[in-house]
Write an enzyme that holds these catalytic residues in place. Structure first.
Site, short mmCIF file in Angstrom:
data_model
loop_
_atom_site.label_atom_id
_atom_site.label_comp_id
_atom_site.label_asym_id
_atom_site.label_seq_id
_atom_site.Cartn_x
_atom_site.Cartn_y
_atom_site.Cartn_z
N ASP A 185 59.02 58.52 55.00
CA ASP A 185 59.30 59.86 55.54
C ASP A 185 60.77 60.01 55.95
OD1 ASP A 185 56.79 60.92 55.17
OD2 ASP A 185 56.09 60.51 57.21
N LYS A 196 47.81 57.23 59.52
CA LYS A 196 49.13 56.62 59.39
C LYS A 196 49.38 55.48 60.38
CE LYS A 196 51.86 60.41 57.44
NZ LYS A 196 53.14 61.11 57.52
P1 NAP Z 1 52.52 65.97 65.74
O1 NAP Z 1 52.71 64.49 65.77
O2 NAP Z 1 51.19 66.54 66.09
O3 NAP Z 1 53.64 66.62 66.73
C1 NAP Z 1 53.64 68.00 66.99
C2 NAP Z 1 54.88 68.37 67.81
O4 NAP Z 1 54.88 69.78 67.99
C3 NAP Z 1 54.91 67.73 69.20
O5 NAP Z 1 56.24 67.39 69.52
C4 NAP Z 1 54.41 68.89 70.08
O6 NAP Z 1 54.87 68.83 71.41
C5 NAP Z 1 55.04 70.07 69.39
N1 NAP Z 1 54.39 71.32 69.77
C6 NAP Z 1 53.11 71.68 69.53
N2 NAP Z 1 52.87 72.90 70.06
C7 NAP Z 1 54.02 73.30 70.66
C8 NAP Z 1 54.39 74.46 71.37
N3 NAP Z 1 53.54 75.47 71.60
N4 NAP Z 1 55.68 74.56 71.83
C9 NAP Z 1 56.55 73.54 71.62
N5 NAP Z 1 56.23 72.41 70.95
C10 NAP Z 1 54.99 72.29 70.47
O7 NAP Z 1 52.88 66.58 64.32
P2 NAP Z 1 53.86 65.96 63.20
O8 NAP Z 1 53.09 65.10 62.29
O9 NAP Z 1 55.06 65.40 63.88
O10 NAP Z 1 54.23 67.30 62.38
C11 NAP Z 1 55.05 68.29 62.95
C12 NAP Z 1 55.44 69.30 61.88
O11 NAP Z 1 56.20 68.63 60.87
C13 NAP Z 1 54.26 69.93 61.17
O12 NAP Z 1 54.52 71.28 60.97
C14 NAP Z 1 54.16 69.18 59.86
O13 NAP Z 1 53.65 70.00 58.82
C15 NAP Z 1 55.63 68.87 59.59
N6 NAP Z 1 55.80 67.67 58.76
C16 NAP Z 1 56.46 67.82 57.57
C17 NAP Z 1 56.66 66.71 56.76
C18 NAP Z 1 57.38 66.89 55.45
O14 NAP Z 1 57.29 66.01 54.59
N7 NAP Z 1 58.12 67.97 55.28
C19 NAP Z 1 56.21 65.44 57.16
C20 NAP Z 1 55.55 65.33 58.40
C21 NAP Z 1 55.34 66.47 59.19
P3 NAP Z 1 53.96 68.15 72.56
O15 NAP Z 1 54.25 66.67 72.48
O16 NAP Z 1 54.44 68.77 73.81
O17 NAP Z 1 52.53 68.46 72.25
#
Ligand code: NAP
Length: 279
Positions: free
Chosen positions: A107, A70
């Protein structure tokens, strides 16, 4: 055989087999009687430029981009839409009639639309929003809430510097707080959003206590596997309205489908069922 032009689109990612996008787009192709197909495009990072540049020659109307492409795809297209530029990522490419590649990010649109679908009287200016997480999903959620008129976004991430980086980009309506203050920060919030991966299938549940959250606050989770995360279940049990991440996923696909296939697709119970069957 139909003389209607065959339209091709797909999703580029690595790995990409898990993507639900083919289910969504092929459902609409069938529903609207169109001549086309939406395919998985497994593309390694080092081949991304060749793959993207090859889209017009292969007759593709465009493609979606997913992990890990992305951000890196942004510099490989000819034009990036201003919203996507601010988000720092694109999730859709549309091939123009002259072969130029235009990049978009739907998004944020998908997220806002999912709230409006679930709660038609929802308004971003109803009060402060509390967003947990500062990754890719948070960028889309925070920016779209600000653009829609949220007066304040309380942004809390386990790693505070990442939340601060977003606040520096998005301006003074974003207030960064410490992860340890996440429960107290719920007081007076009109919206609580989980954009962390906590609560996703295979991950521990999000460690929060909802006691200080007004019962009128909308609680949303970007996660869609499972459809009801422990956070949403807890919120529902205490009387808060809830929205899961499936609406965001489905709604972000709509503008892309319209750009490629020329039909604005609707969300139907049949589509929800088709997706639910893949979980
Ligand atoms: P990402 O960029 O990898 O970000 C992950 C986030 O989760 C970061 O803020 C991270 O914090 C946090 N995190 C990870 N482990 C943690 C823990 N043990 N305790 C607290 N915070 C924690 O992922 P993303 O792309 O944003 O996706 C995040 C979620 O959104 C996923 O579940 C994904 O499936 C969902 N999503 C859904 C859609 C949709 O269309 N519905 C679209 C995109 C994403 P740190 O910075 O501290 O590591």
């Amino acid at each position: 055989m139909s003389d209607q032009k065959f339209v091709l689109a797909g999703v580029m990612g690595w790995p990409v087999a898990h993507s639900r996008s083919p289910v969504i787009h092929n459902h609409w192709i069938k529903q609207y009687g169109l001549n086309g197909a939406y395919v998985l495009l497994p593309v390694k990072p080092e081949k991304l430029e060749d793959a993207i540049r090859g889209l017009p020659a292969l007759g593709f109307a465009g493609c979606n981009l997913t992990i890990p492409h992305k951000v890196s795809a942004m510099k490989l297209v000819d034009m990036v839409h201003p919203t996507a530029q601010r988000m720092g990522a694109i999730n859709t490419i549309v091939v123009q009639p002259d072969g130029a590649l235009h990049g978009f990010n739907n998004d944020g649109y998908g997220y806002l639309q999912s709230l409006k679908d679930a709660k038609p009287d929802w308004r971003a200016d109803a009060g402060p929003a509390l967003v947990l997480g500062a990754g890719g999903a948070a960028r889309a959620v925070v920016l779209s809430l600000l653009d829609e008129g949220a007066p304040e976004v309380r942004l809390i991430n386990r790693t505070r510097v990442k939340a601060q980086a977003l606040a520096d980009l998005f301006g003074e309506r974003v207030k960064v707080l410490d992860w340890r203050d996440r429960n107290a920060a719920m007081a007076g919030a009109a919206l609580l959003v989980n954009t962390t991966n906590q609560g996703m299938h295979g991950e521990p549940e999000l460690d929060v206590v909802l006691d200080d959250l007004p019962v009128s606050a909308l609680v949303s989770d970007a996660i869609y596997i499972p459809l009801e995360t422990p956070l949403l279940a807890a919120a529902r049990q205490r009387g808060n309205p809830t929205v899961n991440g499936l609406g965001m996923l489905l709604n972000q696909a709509r503008p892309a489908f319209e750009a490629w296939f020329g039909v604005k697709p609707e969300l139907s119970p049949a589509l929800h069922l088709a997706i639910a069957r893949t979980f």
